[in-house]
Design a protein around this motif. Structure first.
Motif, PDB file in Angstrom:
ATOM      1  N   GLU A 108      26.137 -46.700  65.731  1.00  0.00           N
ATOM      2  CA  GLU A 108      25.019 -46.323  64.859  1.00  0.00           C
ATOM      3  C   GLU A 108      25.159 -46.967  63.479  1.00  0.00           C
ATOM      4  N   ALA A 109      26.372 -46.984  62.942  1.00  0.00           N
ATOM      5  CA  ALA A 109      26.605 -47.607  61.627  1.00  0.00           C
ATOM      6  C   ALA A 109      26.400 -49.122  61.702  1.00  0.00           C
ATOM      7  N   SER A 110      26.765 -49.729  62.806  1.00  0.00           N
ATOM      8  CA  SER A 110      26.639 -51.182  62.970  1.00  0.00           C
ATOM      9  C   SER A 110      25.191 -51.627  63.104  1.00  0.00           C
ATOM     10  N   LEU A 111      24.345 -50.771  63.651  1.00  0.00           N
ATOM     11  CA  LEU A 111      22.941 -51.127  63.882  1.00  0.00           C
ATOM     12  C   LEU A 111      22.212 -51.527  62.602  1.00  0.00           C
ATOM     13  N   ALA A 112      22.619 -50.972  61.485  1.00  0.00           N
ATOM     14  CA  ALA A 112      21.970 -51.287  60.208  1.00  0.00           C
ATOM     15  C   ALA A 112      22.172 -52.750  59.805  1.00  0.00           C
ATOM     16  N   HIS A 113      23.139 -53.413  60.413  1.00  0.00           N
ATOM     17  CA  HIS A 113      23.467 -54.790  60.056  1.00  0.00           C
ATOM     18  C   HIS A 113      22.863 -55.814  61.017  1.00  0.00           C
ATOM     19  N   VAL A 114      22.017 -55.361  61.917  1.00  0.00           N
ATOM     20  CA  VAL A 114      21.389 -56.261  62.886  1.00  0.00           C
ATOM     21  C   VAL A 114      19.989 -56.607  62.397  1.00  0.00           C
ATOM     22  N   ASP A 115      19.688 -57.893  62.394  1.00  0.00           N
ATOM     23  CA  ASP A 115      18.365 -58.354  61.997  1.00  0.00           C
ATOM     24  C   ASP A 115      17.316 -57.754  62.939  1.00  0.00           C
ATOM     25  N   ALA A 116      16.215 -57.322  62.369  1.00  0.00           N
ATOM     26  CA  ALA A 116      15.167 -56.640  63.139  1.00  0.00           C
ATOM     27  C   ALA A 116      14.662 -57.477  64.316  1.00  0.00           C
ATOM     28  N   THR A 117      14.669 -58.804  64.206  1.00  0.00           N
ATOM     29  CA  THR A 117      14.165 -59.644  65.289  1.00  0.00           C
ATOM     30  C   THR A 117      15.019 -59.528  66.559  1.00  0.00           C
ATOM     31  N   PHE A 118      16.271 -59.111  66.428  1.00  0.00           N
ATOM     32  CA  PHE A 118      17.121 -58.960  67.612  1.00  0.00           C
ATOM     33  C   PHE A 118      16.664 -57.794  68.485  1.00  0.00           C
ATOM     34  N   PHE A 119      15.960 -56.845  67.898  1.00  0.00           N
ATOM     35  CA  PHE A 119      15.504 -55.708  68.683  1.00  0.00           C
ATOM     36  C   PHE A 119      14.287 -56.053  69.522  1.00  0.00           C
ATOM     37  N   LEU A 120      13.952 -57.323  69.571  1.00  0.00           N
ATOM     38  CA  LEU A 120      12.878 -57.802  70.436  1.00  0.00           C
ATOM     39  C   LEU A 120      13.484 -58.409  71.697  1.00  0.00           C
ATOM     40  N   GLY A 121      14.362 -57.649  72.331  1.00  0.00           N
ATOM     41  CA  GLY A 121      14.910 -58.044  73.624  1.00  0.00           C
ATOM     42  C   GLY A 121      16.311 -58.605  73.620  1.00  0.00           C
ATOM     43  N   LYS A 122      16.985 -58.649  72.481  1.00  0.00           N
ATOM     44  CA  LYS A 122      18.314 -59.257  72.445  1.00  0.00           C
ATOM     45  C   LYS A 122      19.427 -58.273  72.115  1.00  0.00           C
ATOM     46  N   VAL A 123      19.122 -56.976  72.204  1.00  0.00           N
ATOM     47  CA  VAL A 123      20.118 -55.932  71.981  1.00  0.00           C
ATOM     48  C   VAL A 123      20.110 -55.005  73.191  1.00  0.00           C
ATOM     49  N   TYR A 124      21.307 -54.713  73.685  1.00  0.00           N
ATOM     50  CA  TYR A 124      21.469 -53.785  74.801  1.00  0.00           C
ATOM     51  C   TYR A 124      22.565 -52.794  74.449  1.00  0.00           C
ATOM     52  N   PHE A 125      22.418 -51.585  74.951  1.00  0.00           N
ATOM     53  CA  PHE A 125      23.448 -50.564  74.797  1.00  0.00           C
ATOM     54  C   PHE A 125      24.111 -50.396  76.154  1.00  0.00           C
ATOM     55  N   LEU A 126      25.420 -50.557  76.199  1.00  0.00           N
ATOM     56  CA  LEU A 126      26.191 -50.420  77.428  1.00  0.00           C
ATOM     57  C   LEU A 126      27.059 -49.180  77.288  1.00  0.00           C
ATOM     58  N   VAL A 127      26.749 -48.161  78.064  1.00  0.00           N
ATOM     59  CA  VAL A 127      27.480 -46.899  77.997  1.00  0.00           C
ATOM     60  C   VAL A 127      28.562 -46.906  79.063  1.00  0.00           C
ATOM     61  N   THR A 128      29.804 -46.775  78.629  1.00  0.00           N
ATOM     62  CA  THR A 128      30.941 -46.834  79.547  1.00  0.00           C
ATOM     63  C   THR A 128      31.544 -45.447  79.736  1.00  0.00           C
ATOM     64  N   GLY A 129      32.324 -45.323  80.792  1.00  0.00           N
ATOM     65  CA  GLY A 129      33.017 -44.065  81.060  1.00  0.00           C
ATOM     66  C   GLY A 129      32.161 -43.027  81.742  1.00  0.00           C
ATOM     67  N   VAL A 130      31.042 -43.424  82.307  1.00  0.00           N
ATOM     68  CA  VAL A 130      30.115 -42.451  82.902  1.00  0.00           C
ATOM     69  C   VAL A 130      30.640 -41.847  84.200  1.00  0.00           C
ATOM     70  N   GLY A 131      31.712 -42.392  84.734  1.00  0.00           N
ATOM     71  CA  GLY A 131      32.296 -41.850  85.955  1.00  0.00           C
ATOM     72  C   GLY A 131      33.077 -40.567  85.719  1.00  0.00           C
ATOM     73  N   ARG A 132      33.308 -40.247  84.463  1.00  0.00           N
ATOM     74  CA  ARG A 132      34.074 -39.039  84.131  1.00  0.00           C
ATOM     75  C   ARG A 132      33.200 -38.072  83.333  1.00  0.00           C
TER      76      ARG A 132
END
Length: 158
Positions: free
Chosen positions: A65-89
Motif C-alpha cells: 500500500e505504501a509503495s503504490l503511491a510511488h507508481v505513475d498513474a499510467t501503470f494502472f492502465l494494465g501494467k500492475v498486478y497484485f499477486l497474493v501468495t500463501g493462499v494454501g494456508r
C-alpha cells in the motif's frame, strides 16, 4: 517484483527466467518502492509491476500500500498486478482476501491468488506472468495491456 518476501520473489524470478521465450527479460526484485534514483539511467524500461502480498503478513499488505503511491498513474492502465501468495494456508491468514480484492478494485488492477511454495503452482504462475509481460511490453499483436487487464477483471467478476 515488489514485496516483502525476497526468498519467494527470487524463486518466482528464477521460475520465470527458466521459461522458454523469444525475447529478453530483466527482473528487478524490490522490497518496496520507490526504486533508488541513482541508478535510473541504467534501469531498463519497466513493462510490468507485480506487487506480491503474503496473505500471512499484514506488514506485506502495508508495504505494498505504501509503495503504490510511488507508481505513475499510467501503470494502472494494465501494467500492475497484485499477486497474493500463501493462499494454501487459510488458517494462517492475517489479511482478509476481501481487503486485497478491494485494493485491486481501487487501483483497477487484477488480483491473482496462488501458493508459490508449490513448485507446480510456481511454474504455472511464472508462465502466466511471462504471458502478461509479453502483452504489457507490446509483443503480442492486437492485444494491449489495458485490454488484457480488462479481460482478466471481467473474467474474475463472473
Amino acid at each position: 517484483l515488489v514485496g516483502s518476501d525476497e526468498e519467494l520473489q527470487q524463486k518466482l524470478a528464477e521460475a520465470i527466467l527458466q521459461e522458454k521465450r523469444d525475447f529478453k527479460i530483466s527482473i528487478h526484485i524490490a522490497t518496496s518502492l520507490p526504486l533508488p534514483s541513482e541508478r535510473d539511467h541504467l534501469r531498463p524500461r519497466i513493462d510490468l509491476i507485480v506487487f506480491m502480498i503474503d496473505i500471512k503478513s499484514k506488514y506485506s499488505l502495508k508495504n505494498v500500500e505504501a509503495s503504490l503511491a510511488h507508481v505513475d498513474a499510467t501503470f494502472f492502465l494494465g501494467k500492475v498486478y497484485f499477486l497474493v501468495t500463501g493462499v494454501g494456508r487459510v488458517n494462517c491468514c492475517s489479511i482478509e482476501t476481501n481487503a486485497v480484492c478491494k485494493l485491486g478494485e481501487a487501483y483497477c488492477s487484477p488480483v491473482l491468488f496462488c501458493e508459490l511454495e508449490l513448485e507446480g503452482v510456481r511454474v504455472a504462475t511464472a508462465q502466466r506472468l511471462l504471458r502478461m509481460l509479453q502483452i504489457c511490453a507490446g509483443l503480442v499483436p492486437g492485444f494491449s495491456a489495458l485490454s488484457f487487464s480488462l479481460l482478466m477483471r471481467n473474467s474474475a467478476d463472473d
